[in-house]
Design a protein around this motif. Structure first.
Motif, mmCIF file in Angstrom:
data_model
loop_
_atom_site.group_PDB
_atom_site.id
_atom_site.type_symbol
_atom_site.label_atom_id
_atom_site.label_comp_id
_atom_site.label_asym_id
_atom_site.label_seq_id
_atom_site.Cartn_x
_atom_site.Cartn_y
_atom_site.Cartn_z
ATOM 1 N N ASP A 1 0.815 -1.219 0.000
ATOM 2 C CA ASP A 1 0.000 0.000 0.000
ATOM 3 C C ASP A 1 0.848 1.268 0.000
ATOM 4 N N ILE A 2 2.142 1.127 0.280
ATOM 5 C CA ILE A 2 3.049 2.272 0.315
ATOM 6 C C ILE A 2 3.598 2.540 -1.087
ATOM 7 N N THR A 3 3.648 3.790 -1.461
ATOM 8 C CA THR A 3 4.015 4.178 -2.827
ATOM 9 C C THR A 3 5.372 3.648 -3.256
ATOM 10 N N MET A 4 6.348 3.689 -2.374
ATOM 11 C CA MET A 4 7.718 3.290 -2.716
ATOM 12 C C MET A 4 7.957 1.782 -2.627
ATOM 13 N N ALA A 5 6.916 1.005 -2.402
ATOM 14 C CA ALA A 5 7.074 -0.444 -2.257
ATOM 15 C C ALA A 5 7.600 -1.076 -3.543
ATOM 16 N N LYS A 6 8.533 -2.018 -3.397
ATOM 17 C CA LYS A 6 9.088 -2.742 -4.538
ATOM 18 C C LYS A 6 8.186 -3.925 -4.884
ATOM 19 N N SER A 7 8.143 -4.274 -6.141
ATOM 20 C CA SER A 7 7.298 -5.379 -6.598
ATOM 21 C C SER A 7 7.892 -6.725 -6.190
ATOM 22 N N ALA A 8 7.066 -7.743 -6.185
ATOM 23 C CA ALA A 8 7.535 -9.091 -5.845
ATOM 24 C C ALA A 8 8.598 -9.573 -6.831
ATOM 25 N N VAL B 1 8.378 -22.681 -3.977
ATOM 26 C CA VAL B 1 8.603 -21.285 -3.596
ATOM 27 C C VAL B 1 7.606 -20.395 -4.341
ATOM 28 N N GLU B 2 6.958 -19.506 -3.612
ATOM 29 C CA GLU B 2 6.050 -18.542 -4.226
ATOM 30 C C GLU B 2 6.310 -17.162 -3.647
ATOM 31 N N PHE B 3 6.319 -16.150 -4.515
ATOM 32 C CA PHE B 3 6.408 -14.759 -4.095
ATOM 33 C C PHE B 3 5.019 -14.141 -4.244
ATOM 34 N N VAL B 4 4.529 -13.542 -3.170
ATOM 35 C CA VAL B 4 3.192 -12.941 -3.213
ATOM 36 C C VAL B 4 3.247 -11.519 -2.662
ATOM 37 N N GLU B 5 2.447 -10.652 -3.238
ATOM 38 C CA GLU B 5 2.343 -9.277 -2.763
ATOM 39 C C GLU B 5 1.120 -9.143 -1.855
ATOM 40 N N CYS B 6 1.263 -8.373 -0.792
ATOM 41 C CA CYS B 6 0.121 -8.166 0.094
ATOM 42 C C CYS B 6 0.302 -6.880 0.888
ATOM 43 N N SER B 7 -0.736 -6.514 1.600
ATOM 44 C CA SER B 7 -0.694 -5.358 2.492
ATOM 45 C C SER B 7 -1.486 -5.686 3.741
ATOM 46 N N ALA B 8 -0.786 -5.939 4.831
ATOM 47 C CA ALA B 8 -1.456 -6.269 6.085
ATOM 48 C C ALA B 8 -2.249 -5.078 6.611
ATOM 49 N N ARG B 9 -1.776 -3.882 6.327
ATOM 50 C CA ARG B 9 -2.474 -2.678 6.769
ATOM 51 C C ARG B 9 -3.678 -2.376 5.886
ATOM 52 N N GLY B 10 -3.537 -2.595 4.589
ATOM 53 C CA GLY B 10 -4.629 -2.323 3.667
ATOM 54 C C GLY B 10 -4.523 -0.936 3.070
ATOM 55 N N ASN B 11 -5.207 -0.725 1.975
ATOM 56 C CA ASN B 11 -5.136 0.551 1.265
ATOM 57 C C ASN B 11 -6.019 1.635 1.874
ATOM 58 N N GLY C 1 -6.311 2.300 5.245
ATOM 59 C CA GLY C 1 -5.936 2.644 6.609
ATOM 60 C C GLY C 1 -6.341 1.606 7.632
ATOM 61 N N ASP C 2 -6.314 2.027 8.904
ATOM 62 C CA ASP C 2 -6.535 1.095 10.013
ATOM 63 C C ASP C 2 -7.900 0.423 9.986
ATOM 64 N N GLU C 3 -8.909 1.138 9.497
ATOM 65 C CA GLU C 3 -10.266 0.611 9.537
ATOM 66 C C GLU C 3 -10.618 -0.219 8.309
ATOM 67 N N GLY C 4 -9.754 -0.197 7.309
ATOM 68 C CA GLY C 4 -10.040 -0.921 6.079
ATOM 69 C C GLY C 4 -9.646 -2.387 6.155
ATOM 70 N N GLU C 5 -10.013 -3.119 5.127
ATOM 71 C CA GLU C 5 -9.663 -4.529 5.058
ATOM 72 C C GLU C 5 -8.235 -4.693 4.547
ATOM 73 N N ALA C 6 -7.604 -5.760 4.972
ATOM 74 C CA ALA C 6 -6.236 -6.032 4.531
ATOM 75 C C ALA C 6 -6.232 -6.582 3.107
ATOM 76 N N GLY C 7 -5.154 -6.333 2.411
ATOM 77 C CA GLY C 7 -5.006 -6.900 1.072
ATOM 78 C C GLY C 7 -4.160 -8.152 1.124
ATOM 79 N N ILE C 8 -4.729 -9.221 1.674
ATOM 80 C CA ILE C 8 -3.963 -10.451 1.888
ATOM 81 C C ILE C 8 -4.571 -11.644 1.155
ATOM 82 N N GLU C 9 -5.382 -11.379 0.147
ATOM 83 C CA GLU C 9 -6.071 -12.477 -0.545
ATOM 84 C C GLU C 9 -5.093 -13.468 -1.176
ATOM 85 N N ASN C 10 -4.013 -12.963 -1.770
ATOM 86 C CA ASN C 10 -3.042 -13.846 -2.425
ATOM 87 C C ASN C 10 -2.380 -14.785 -1.425
#
Length: 268
Positions: A179-186, A238-248, A250-259
């Motif tokens: 969810d952070i702009t500077m995050a590197k891709s998997a 081995v699998e590389f997956v992208e996710c966001s435990a915090r979510g896009n 903020g704190d009240e939103g759902e996490a992006g952990i489906e993968n």
């Protein structure tokens, strides 16, 4: 009996049949008989090996969450179990709980969040590595460029551990904080880790050759000799997956952990 007629029932002896079968076997060509014996032995050995393999696999039901401090392991742990956001702090001991992937009707998995501090990691990994069905290695995608060396060193110690290499648990490299702009891709994280792990392998090869490999925690060679390291060379999936435990949101939103959840569902 009716009419005064006695009926005599004769039991057929199995001996003529067994003698006939024995004679047929004796008449067989020795080469054919040897082939039959070998085939039967191969089948029996295969059954025994499969039984041992699946028996060991079924006893390994732990999913280890590992990674550096502040990578987001503990929040990810909470999201997987409750779906809710909660404030976390650096862990000094492991936390464990039963985790059931969606639509799973089985016994589930034991999710274990291990401390990320450098002084605590070795003993915690040593404690749980034999029970691991999967290792979830959490990476902070936003600061990966700064931490790539530390991440690679921790991952190297895991992948060259003889117990981990023998059991070959699934390795899920979770590229967190997308969810952070500077995050590197998997994909980029995978490429840079392969390069860094290859460098580590070269610098540590002398120390590895000095070990006899007899100890339970002894190291094994990473990847294939004579080739630059790639994750595809490892004995585990081995699998590389992208996710966001915090979510896009903020704190009240759902996490992006489906993968990640889909990957964990494949383990049960």
């Amino acid at each position: 009996m009716e009419g005064g007629t006695d009926m005599k029932v004769e039991m057929l002896s199995p001996e003529p049949y067994s003698d006939s079968l024995l004679k047929k076997l004796q008449d067989q060509d020795p080469t054919t008989m040897l082939g039959i014996v070998v085939a039967v032995l191969v089948i029996l050995v295969t059954i025994v090996i499969l039984k041992i393999f699946w028996g060991r696999k079924s006893t390994r039901s732990a999913v280890l969450l590992v990674g550096l401090c502040d990578s987001g392991k503990t929040l990810l742990f909470s999201r997987l179990l409750t779906g809710k956001f909660r404030l976390t702090q650096t862990s000094i001991t492991e936390s464990s709980a039963l985790y059931k992937p969606k639509n799973d009707t089985g016994s589930g998995l034991t999710l274990i969040d291990l401390p990320g501090h450098e002084s605590l990691r070795p003993q915690c990994v040593e404690k749980f590595k034999s029970a691991a069905r999967a290792i979830v290695f959490v990476v902070d995608s936003a600061v990966f460029q700064k931490e790539v060396r530390d991440v690679a060193e921790f991952m190297y110690s895991l992948l060259t551990d003889s117990v981990v290499a023998k059991n070959a648990p699934t390795l899920l490299v979770v590229c967190n904080k997308q969810d952070i702009t500077m995050a590197k891709s998997a994909k980029l994280i995978q490429q840079q880790l392969e390069k860094e792990l290859n460098t580590l392998r070269v610098t540590r090869s002398a120390a590895l050759s000095a070990q006899d490999g007899s100890a339970g925690g002894a190291s094994v060679y990473l990847g294939k000799k004579g080739k630059d390291f790639e994750f595809s060379q490892l004995p585990m999936r081995v699998e590389f997956v992208e996710c966001s435990a915090r979510g896009n949101k903020g704190d009240e939103g759902e996490a992006g952990i489906e993968n990640l959840e889909k990957c964990l569902a494949k383990l049960v």
